[in-house]
Write a protein that holds these residues in place. Structure first.
Motif, PDB file in Angstrom:
ATOM      1  N   ASP A  76       0.811  -1.217   0.000  1.00 34.19           N
ATOM      2  CA  ASP A  76       0.000   0.000   0.000  1.00 34.19           C
ATOM      3  C   ASP A  76       0.843   1.264   0.000  1.00 34.19           C
ATOM      4  OD1 ASP A  76      -2.593  -1.395   0.387  1.00 34.19           O
ATOM      5  OD2 ASP A  76      -1.671  -1.974   2.286  1.00 34.19           O
ATOM      6  N   GLY A  77       2.112   1.123   0.345  1.00 27.50           N
ATOM      7  CA  GLY A  77       3.011   2.263   0.394  1.00 27.50           C
ATOM      8  C   GLY A  77       4.441   1.792   0.453  1.00 27.50           C
ATOM      9  N   LYS A 107      -0.692   5.108  -4.281  1.00 22.40           N
ATOM     10  CA  LYS A 107      -0.039   4.661  -3.055  1.00 22.40           C
ATOM     11  C   LYS A 107       0.810   5.815  -2.523  1.00 22.40           C
ATOM     12  CE  LYS A 107      -0.235  -0.083  -4.619  1.00 22.40           C
ATOM     13  NZ  LYS A 107       0.530  -1.303  -4.923  1.00 22.40           N
ATOM     14  N   SER A 177      -1.032   6.214   3.006  1.00 20.89           N
ATOM     15  CA  SER A 177      -1.405   4.927   2.397  1.00 20.89           C
ATOM     16  C   SER A 177      -2.848   4.596   2.729  1.00 20.89           C
ATOM     17  CB  SER A 177      -0.482   3.816   2.889  1.00 20.89           C
ATOM     18  OG  SER A 177       0.833   4.030   2.433  1.00 20.89           O
ATOM     19  N   ARG A 184      -7.360   3.182  -4.522  1.00 22.93           N
ATOM     20  CA  ARG A 184      -6.867   1.881  -4.996  1.00 22.93           C
ATOM     21  C   ARG A 184      -8.029   0.923  -5.228  1.00 22.93           C
ATOM     22  NH1 ARG A 184      -3.190   3.162  -1.123  1.00 22.93           N
ATOM     23  NH2 ARG A 184      -3.914   1.626   0.396  1.00 22.93           N
TER      24      ARG A 184
END
Length: 187
Positions: A76-77, A107, A177, A184
């Protein structure tokens, strides 16, 4: 739970990046706000970009690209641990980033850099690259000096305040994130 990759951005023999990334990972593992994982670009043996189609099309054909894409997509990051070579990041890190597109989108990214000027110029370049990849880069940065955070330019001995700088980077990367999760999911 939010997943954050700590990416070792150098493949150079004798690199300082591994010690720096392991230190960042040690700080991160003391937290309970995300799952943190070390990702070493050297493990992927990426040649110079060798995909025929642009990464934005997602038409990957090479096994190393597919493995790299699966790894990057699973996070996510990111916290990029980057050296500064000739006022920029390492060619190996830039190449690894350039292999992919969609896997980076929506992200967050933070930076821990090192070099004679703390690696700040490498991060300036990476921020531009991240913008093109639709990655939200956080403001905080840990900038490690080869003169004060390393002994004889090779043994990593960070000043105590640097751990606080890493903590702020992690705080911001985790927050951003999470904030980008809806984007996302929508894409």
């Amino acid at each position: 739970m939010t997943r954050i990759a700590i990416i070792i951005g150098s493949t150079r023999p004798g690199r300082n990046g591994q010690a720096v990334a392991e230190w960042v990972h040690d700080i991160a593992r003391q937290r309970s706000d995300a799952d943190y994982e070390l990702v070493d670009i050297a493990d992927y043996h990426l040649p110079h970009l060798d995909e025929a189609a642009p990464p934005s099309l997602g038409q990957y054909t090479q096994p190393h690209t597919l493995a790299w894409a699966r790894t990057i997509d699973s996070f996510d990051g990111y916290v990029f641990v980057t050296p500064e070579y000739n006022h920029s990041t390492s060619g190996a890190l830039k190449n690894a980033i350039d292999f992919l597109y969609t896997e980076w989108n929506n992200k967050a990214a933070g930076f821990v850099s090192y070099g004679s000027a703390g690696g700040t110029r490498a991060v300036e370049h990476l921020r531009l690259v991240m913008a093109e990849l639709q990655v939200a880069d956080v403001r905080a940065q840990a900038a490690l000096s080869l003169f004060t955070d390393f002994t004889a330019f090779t043994a990593f001995t960070p000043a105590p305040h640097q751990a606080d700088a890493v903590t702020v980077v992690l705080d911001q990367v985790v927050a951003w994130s999470g904030a980008l999760a809806g984007l996302r999911t929508a894409s």
